[in-house]
Design a protein around this motif. Structure first.
Motif, mmCIF file in Angstrom:
data_model
loop_
_atom_site.group_PDB
_atom_site.id
_atom_site.type_symbol
_atom_site.label_atom_id
_atom_site.label_comp_id
_atom_site.label_asym_id
_atom_site.label_seq_id
_atom_site.Cartn_x
_atom_site.Cartn_y
_atom_site.Cartn_z
ATOM 1 N N ASP A 31 3.690 8.819 3.660
ATOM 2 C CA ASP A 31 4.521 7.614 3.600
ATOM 3 C C ASP A 31 3.775 6.482 2.904
ATOM 4 N N LEU A 32 2.482 6.328 3.228
ATOM 5 C CA LEU A 32 1.673 5.285 2.603
ATOM 6 C C LEU A 32 1.491 5.549 1.115
ATOM 7 N N VAL A 33 1.194 6.793 0.768
ATOM 8 C CA VAL A 33 0.987 7.153 -0.640
ATOM 9 C C VAL A 33 2.246 6.851 -1.459
ATOM 10 N N GLN A 34 3.406 7.287 -0.946
ATOM 11 C CA GLN A 34 4.659 7.100 -1.671
ATOM 12 C C GLN A 34 5.001 5.616 -1.806
ATOM 13 N N ALA A 35 4.788 4.839 -0.732
ATOM 14 C CA ALA A 35 5.125 3.413 -0.778
ATOM 15 C C ALA A 35 4.210 2.663 -1.743
ATOM 16 N N GLU A 36 2.920 2.991 -1.760
ATOM 17 C CA GLU A 36 1.999 2.327 -2.677
ATOM 18 C C GLU A 36 2.342 2.662 -4.124
ATOM 19 N N ARG A 37 2.698 3.935 -4.372
ATOM 20 C CA ARG A 37 3.114 4.311 -5.725
ATOM 21 C C ARG A 37 4.342 3.530 -6.146
ATOM 22 N N ARG A 38 5.301 3.430 -5.231
ATOM 23 C CA ARG A 38 6.541 2.734 -5.566
ATOM 24 C C ARG A 38 6.285 1.259 -5.832
ATOM 25 N N ALA A 39 5.373 0.641 -5.054
ATOM 26 C CA ALA A 39 5.061 -0.771 -5.262
ATOM 27 C C ALA A 39 4.443 -1.007 -6.632
ATOM 28 N N ARG A 40 3.708 -0.006 -7.134
ATOM 29 C CA ARG A 40 3.105 -0.144 -8.460
ATOM 30 C C ARG A 40 4.139 0.024 -9.569
ATOM 31 N N ILE A 41 5.134 0.872 -9.328
ATOM 32 C CA ILE A 41 6.077 1.237 -10.383
ATOM 33 C C ILE A 41 7.347 0.405 -10.342
ATOM 34 N N ASP A 42 7.844 0.141 -9.131
ATOM 35 C CA ASP A 42 9.126 -0.542 -8.948
ATOM 36 C C ASP A 42 8.888 -2.038 -8.760
ATOM 37 N N ARG A 43 9.198 -2.827 -9.802
ATOM 38 C CA ARG A 43 8.915 -4.261 -9.749
ATOM 39 C C ARG A 43 9.670 -4.957 -8.617
ATOM 40 N N VAL A 44 10.924 -4.568 -8.365
ATOM 41 C CA VAL A 44 11.710 -5.197 -7.297
ATOM 42 C C VAL A 44 11.070 -4.924 -5.944
ATOM 43 N N PHE A 45 10.678 -3.670 -5.695
ATOM 44 C CA PHE A 45 10.047 -3.348 -4.415
ATOM 45 C C PHE A 45 8.680 -4.024 -4.313
ATOM 46 N N GLY A 46 7.934 -4.073 -5.421
ATOM 47 C CA GLY A 46 6.641 -4.755 -5.412
ATOM 48 C C GLY A 46 6.779 -6.216 -5.043
ATOM 49 N N ASP A 47 7.863 -6.869 -5.545
ATOM 50 C CA ASP A 47 8.107 -8.274 -5.197
ATOM 51 C C ASP A 47 8.409 -8.423 -3.711
ATOM 52 N N LEU A 48 9.130 -7.441 -3.132
ATOM 53 C CA LEU A 48 9.397 -7.490 -1.692
ATOM 54 C C LEU A 48 8.098 -7.449 -0.897
ATOM 55 N N VAL A 49 7.176 -6.591 -1.315
ATOM 56 C CA VAL A 49 5.888 -6.493 -0.612
ATOM 57 C C VAL A 49 5.141 -7.812 -0.712
ATOM 58 N N GLU A 50 5.130 -8.429 -1.902
ATOM 59 C CA GLU A 50 4.459 -9.716 -2.065
ATOM 60 C C GLU A 50 5.115 -10.793 -1.196
ATOM 61 N N ASP A 51 6.459 -10.759 -1.089
ATOM 62 C CA ASP A 51 7.159 -11.724 -0.226
ATOM 63 C C ASP A 51 6.705 -11.584 1.216
ATOM 64 N N TRP A 52 6.576 -10.335 1.685
ATOM 65 C CA TRP A 52 6.122 -10.124 3.063
ATOM 66 C C TRP A 52 4.667 -10.548 3.231
ATOM 67 N N ASP A 53 3.826 -10.336 2.215
ATOM 68 C CA ASP A 53 2.450 -10.826 2.291
ATOM 69 C C ASP A 53 2.429 -12.328 2.547
ATOM 70 N N MET A 54 3.309 -13.059 1.823
ATOM 71 C CA MET A 54 3.360 -14.508 1.988
ATOM 72 C C MET A 54 3.881 -14.896 3.367
ATOM 73 N N ARG A 55 4.899 -14.171 3.847
ATOM 74 C CA ARG A 55 5.460 -14.491 5.167
ATOM 75 C C ARG A 55 4.408 -14.313 6.260
ATOM 76 N N PHE A 56 3.693 -13.204 6.192
ATOM 77 C CA PHE A 56 2.681 -12.954 7.219
ATOM 78 C C PHE A 56 1.532 -13.957 7.098
ATOM 79 N N ALA A 57 1.193 -14.336 5.875
ATOM 80 C CA ALA A 57 0.120 -15.313 5.683
ATOM 81 C C ALA A 57 0.481 -16.649 6.314
ATOM 82 N N GLN A 58 1.796 -17.007 6.284
ATOM 83 C CA GLN A 58 2.234 -18.273 6.858
ATOM 84 C C GLN A 58 2.089 -18.306 8.381
ATOM 85 N N MET A 59 1.916 -17.149 8.976
ATOM 86 C CA MET A 59 1.747 -17.122 10.430
ATOM 87 C C MET A 59 0.490 -17.865 10.865
#
Length: 233
Positions: A31-59
């Motif tokens: 699951d981790l391997v597939q998600a990391e690959r997708r984040a590298r290839i799929d710009r929309v999904f990669g942006d979602l991951v970055e959005d969550w990084d920012m949300r968690f950082a705001q905590m």
């Protein structure tokens, strides 16, 4: 604390939840391997991951720095999710009050480290390889730090008894084979040599229909299925 975190679980899409789990480090194995690959290839999904990084950082906005007690991470690991990584997210929630500020700081530290790692793995070059009618779409992303080209077969049917081969065309030169795409999975990874990396900038990628095992001549012998320009990531 940011109001962005107050989102009902029912409002999350499947990709949103997957991006959140990846950002928080809750995925493992394939699951981790597939998600990391997708984040590298799929710009929309990669942006979602970055959005969550920012949300968690705001905590961390309302949390004073606290040094976690020694052995806390091991205790969380042993008690919170002995069976499944998802249990940690379900039990901790957004801010685990029962574990105190020390645990929250520890989780935040891990989240920020994951965000830095995702940025380090950002693609150097990308290509959207598509047929004119978009009946076939293949995405490719190259990460300089790893020297790996990740390729995802996104749209289209594969021909039984045939292989699909990936080609690099640079500066109008003859196509150079990068290899045959996997059949059992959507993802294929290729190690790119230093000499080949210099040809990526401004080049073109294409996929062709070939006999099993790939072209026997070193050049495309079957139909060119899709073509895409290589761009900087």
């Amino acid at each position: 604390m940011s109001d962005d975190m107050d989102i009902p679980e029912d409002d999350f899409s499947r990709d949103d939840m997957l991006a959140a789990e990846l950002s928080l480090g809750l995925l493992s194995g394939e699951d981790l391997v597939q998600a990391e690959r997708r984040a590298r290839i799929d710009r929309v999904f990669g942006d979602l991951v970055e959005d969550w990084d920012m949300r968690f950082a705001q905590m961390s906005d309302d949390i004073a720095p606290v040094t976690p007690p020694k052995g806390l991470l091991r205790k969380i690991t042993n008690e919170a999710y002995p069976d499944s990584p998802k249990r940690l997210w379900q039990q901790l929630g957004i801010l685990p009050a029962f574990l105190g500020a020390g645990a929250a700081a520890l989780v935040l530290f891990a989240t920020l480290q994951i965000g830095i790692l995702m940025q380090a793995n950002a693609p150097t070059f990308e290509a959207q390889i598509a047929a004119e009618d978009e009946s076939i779409i293949v995405a490719a992303a190259f990460v300089e730090d790893s020297g790996v080209l990740s390729v995802e077969w996104r749209v289209g049917d594969r021909v039984e008894g045939r292989d699909v081969e990936l080609w690099l065309i640079a500066d109008g030169n003859a196509p150079v084979s990068l290899g045959v795409l996997n059949k059992g999975t959507k993802f294929t990874e290729f190690a790119i040599s230093q000499d080949m990396r210099r040809l990526l900038a401004g080049g073109v990628m294409a996929v062709s229909d070939e006999p099993l095992g790939g072209s026997p001549t070193g050049a495309p012998t079957g139909t060119i299925l899709a073509v895409g320009q290589i761009t900087a990531g």
